[in-house]
Design a protein around this motif. Structure first.
Motif, PDB file in Angstrom:
ATOM      1  N   ILE A  51       9.189   5.842  -2.614  1.00 47.16           N
ATOM      2  CA  ILE A  51       8.315   4.785  -3.120  1.00 47.16           C
ATOM      3  C   ILE A  51       9.125   3.577  -3.617  1.00 47.16           C
ATOM      4  CG2 ILE A  51       6.425   6.349  -3.708  1.00 47.16           C
ATOM      5  CD1 ILE A  51       7.435   6.094  -6.669  1.00 47.16           C
ATOM      6  N   TYR A  73       7.983   0.908  -0.142  1.00 44.44           N
ATOM      7  CA  TYR A  73       6.674   0.515  -0.666  1.00 44.44           C
ATOM      8  C   TYR A  73       6.096  -0.622   0.173  1.00 44.44           C
ATOM      9  CZ  TYR A  73       2.898  -0.710  -3.764  1.00 44.44           C
ATOM     10  OH  TYR A  73       1.649  -0.963  -4.261  1.00 44.44           O
ATOM     11  N   SER A  94       4.422   2.909   1.845  1.00 48.01           N
ATOM     12  CA  SER A  94       4.560   4.268   1.314  1.00 48.01           C
ATOM     13  C   SER A  94       3.284   4.759   0.621  1.00 48.01           C
ATOM     14  CB  SER A  94       5.758   4.381   0.364  1.00 48.01           C
ATOM     15  OG  SER A  94       5.599   3.558  -0.764  1.00 48.01           O
ATOM     16  N   TYR A  95       2.547   3.859  -0.006  1.00 45.76           N
ATOM     17  CA  TYR A  95       1.291   4.261  -0.649  1.00 45.76           C
ATOM     18  C   TYR A  95       0.341   4.863   0.385  1.00 45.76           C
ATOM     19  CZ  TYR A  95      -3.134   4.138  -3.109  1.00 45.76           C
ATOM     20  OH  TYR A  95      -4.338   4.502  -3.655  1.00 45.76           O
ATOM     21  N   ASP A  96       0.218   4.209   1.531  1.00 48.64           N
ATOM     22  CA  ASP A  96      -0.666   4.708   2.589  1.00 48.64           C
ATOM     23  C   ASP A  96      -0.184   6.056   3.131  1.00 48.64           C
ATOM     24  OD1 ASP A  96      -2.304   2.441   2.451  1.00 48.64           O
ATOM     25  OD2 ASP A  96      -1.031   1.353   3.863  1.00 48.64           O
ATOM     26  N   VAL A 126       1.572   8.332   1.441  1.00 51.90           N
ATOM     27  CA  VAL A 126       1.262   9.330   0.402  1.00 51.90           C
ATOM     28  C   VAL A 126      -0.202   9.732   0.484  1.00 51.90           C
ATOM     29  CG1 VAL A 126       1.014   9.683  -2.094  1.00 51.90           C
ATOM     30  CG2 VAL A 126       3.086   8.620  -1.195  1.00 51.90           C
ATOM     31  N   GLU A 127      -1.080   8.754   0.537  1.00 54.82           N
ATOM     32  CA  GLU A 127      -2.515   9.047   0.596  1.00 54.82           C
ATOM     33  C   GLU A 127      -2.879   9.808   1.871  1.00 54.82           C
ATOM     34  OE1 GLU A 127      -4.686   8.631  -1.994  1.00 54.82           O
ATOM     35  OE2 GLU A 127      -2.786   8.145  -2.991  1.00 54.82           O
ATOM     36  N   ALA A 162       6.989  11.995  -5.310  1.00 53.48           N
ATOM     37  CA  ALA A 162       7.449  10.619  -5.135  1.00 53.48           C
ATOM     38  C   ALA A 162       8.955  10.641  -5.342  1.00 53.48           C
ATOM     39  CB  ALA A 162       6.794   9.705  -6.150  1.00 53.48           C
ATOM     40  N   ARG A 194       1.913   4.271   8.428  1.00 48.82           N
ATOM     41  CA  ARG A 194       0.499   4.672   8.396  1.00 48.82           C
ATOM     42  C   ARG A 194      -0.003   4.978   9.801  1.00 48.82           C
ATOM     43  NH1 ARG A 194      -1.388  -1.190   6.911  1.00 48.82           N
ATOM     44  NH2 ARG A 194       0.238  -0.721   5.463  1.00 48.82           N
TER      45      ARG A 194
END
Length: 93
Positions: free
Chosen positions: A20, A25, A29-31, A33-34, A53, A78
């Motif tokens: 992250i 990021y 990276s958020y996408d 992780v989700e 993370a 993603r």
């Protein structure tokens, strides 16, 4: 102190670390992780995999760095998250 959780039958959960840090990021990276959270539930792997993370894994030239429990670094976006999960995570559990 880092403590590895256990799944059903006392089996240690396999850790997956998702970077992250700044570069990852920006690359999404958020996408990732989700997406991995969704896939873990979809494939009923909550008692086998644990997400973490992580800060820089120093291999972020191509995509978000994801480190599998056996130290293999995967380059994820993603767009390829499902492919990577199905082909680089599930078969190695």
């Amino acid at each position: 102190i880092f403590q590895v959780r256990q799944g059903c039958g006392g089996q240690k959960l396999k850790p997956i670390k998702i970077c992250i840090a700044s570069s990852c990021y920006i690359k999404g990276s958020y996408d990732v992780v989700e997406s991995f959270k969704v896939f873990i539930k979809e494939y009923d792997l909550q008692d086998k995999i644990e997400l973490f993370a992580s800060f820089c894994l120093e291999q972020c030239t191509e995509g978000v760095c994801v480190k599998r429990w056996d130290e293999k670094i995967l380059s994820v976006s993603r767009d390829n998250a499902r492919y990577v999960f199905e082909n680089e995570i599930i078969p190695y559990i």
